[in-house]
Motif scaffolding. Structure first.
Motif, PDB file in Angstrom:
ATOM      1  N   GLU A  35       2.980  -0.423   6.382  1.00 36.88           N
ATOM      2  CA  GLU A  35       1.724   0.531   6.108  1.00 36.88           C
ATOM      3  C   GLU A  35       1.505   1.695   6.997  1.00 36.88           C
ATOM      4  O   GLU A  35       1.196   2.932   6.388  1.00 36.88           O
ATOM      5  CB  GLU A  35       0.400  -0.346   6.176  1.00 36.88           C
ATOM      6  CG  GLU A  35       0.319  -1.404   5.039  1.00 36.88           C
ATOM      7  CD  GLU A  35      -1.220  -2.036   5.207  1.00 36.88           C
ATOM      8  OE1 GLU A  35      -2.199  -1.423   4.967  1.00 36.88           O
ATOM      9  OE2 GLU A  35      -1.262  -2.923   5.689  1.00 36.88           O
ATOM     10  N   ASN A  38       4.071   4.544   6.154  1.00 32.95           N
ATOM     11  CA  ASN A  38       3.898   5.061   4.801  1.00 32.95           C
ATOM     12  C   ASN A  38       2.587   5.981   4.946  1.00 32.95           C
ATOM     13  O   ASN A  38       2.702   7.227   4.588  1.00 32.95           O
ATOM     14  CB  ASN A  38       3.624   3.893   3.668  1.00 32.95           C
ATOM     15  CG  ASN A  38       4.973   3.200   3.436  1.00 32.95           C
ATOM     16  OD1 ASN A  38       5.869   3.689   3.793  1.00 32.95           O
ATOM     17  ND2 ASN A  38       4.607   2.029   2.811  1.00 32.95           N
ATOM     18  N   GLU A  86      -8.017   4.033   1.401  1.00 31.99           N
ATOM     19  CA  GLU A  86      -7.163   2.887   1.787  1.00 31.99           C
ATOM     20  C   GLU A  86      -6.760   3.391   3.148  1.00 31.99           C
ATOM     21  O   GLU A  86      -6.453   2.531   3.980  1.00 31.99           O
ATOM     22  CB  GLU A  86      -6.158   2.633   0.695  1.00 31.99           C
ATOM     23  CG  GLU A  86      -5.156   3.520   0.398  1.00 31.99           C
ATOM     24  CD  GLU A  86      -5.764   4.631  -0.863  1.00 31.99           C
ATOM     25  OE1 GLU A  86      -5.037   5.435  -1.250  1.00 31.99           O
ATOM     26  OE2 GLU A  86      -6.569   4.285  -1.396  1.00 31.99           O
ATOM     27  N   LEU A  90      -7.431   1.558   6.789  1.00 33.09           N
ATOM     28  CA  LEU A  90      -6.252   1.504   7.642  1.00 33.09           C
ATOM     29  C   LEU A  90      -6.710   1.730   9.156  1.00 33.09           C
ATOM     30  O   LEU A  90      -6.180   1.152  10.046  1.00 33.09           O
ATOM     31  CB  LEU A  90      -4.795   2.084   7.206  1.00 33.09           C
ATOM     32  CG  LEU A  90      -3.767   1.699   8.034  1.00 33.09           C
ATOM     33  CD1 LEU A  90      -3.127   0.326   8.177  1.00 33.09           C
ATOM     34  CD2 LEU A  90      -2.429   2.454   7.341  1.00 33.09           C
TER      35      LEU A  90
END
Length: 94
Positions: A35, A38, A86, A90
């Motif tokens: 994650e 990315n 999102e 994170l």
């Protein structure tokens, strides 16, 4: 890869929040590592930084520095309105 995030923001020049996080991506469990790779890849951060942010007054500003061993560090300044929800989630989980 090391990710450092410094954030501050406020209303009318009054600081509402300050944040400093430093994460060693390689030390994270695989799902989190993927994650982070990315979300904080150079191309993705460049894309986000290039977005218009006309409604970003008095919102959080994030300075994100990505360091990869053997390479030069890259820093990006993003306003809260340029960061997808999102990615903000994170950052909270880091």
């Amino acid at each position: 890869m090391i990710i450092e995030i410094d954030a501050e923001g406020g209303f009318g020049g009054i600081a509402a929040a300050a944040l400093h996080k430093r994460v060693d991506v390689d030390a994270q469990a695989e799902p989190m590592r993927q994650e982070l790779n990315n979300a904080f890849g150079t191309r993705e951060l460049q894309r986000l930084a290039a977005q218009d942010c006309s409604d970003c007054a008095d919102r959080m500003t994030y300075r994100i520095t990505v360091s990869v061993e053997g390479r030069r560090s890259r820093s990006f300044t993003l306003r809260e309105g340029q960061i997808p929800p999102e990615m903000l989630d994170l950052i909270d989980r880091m």
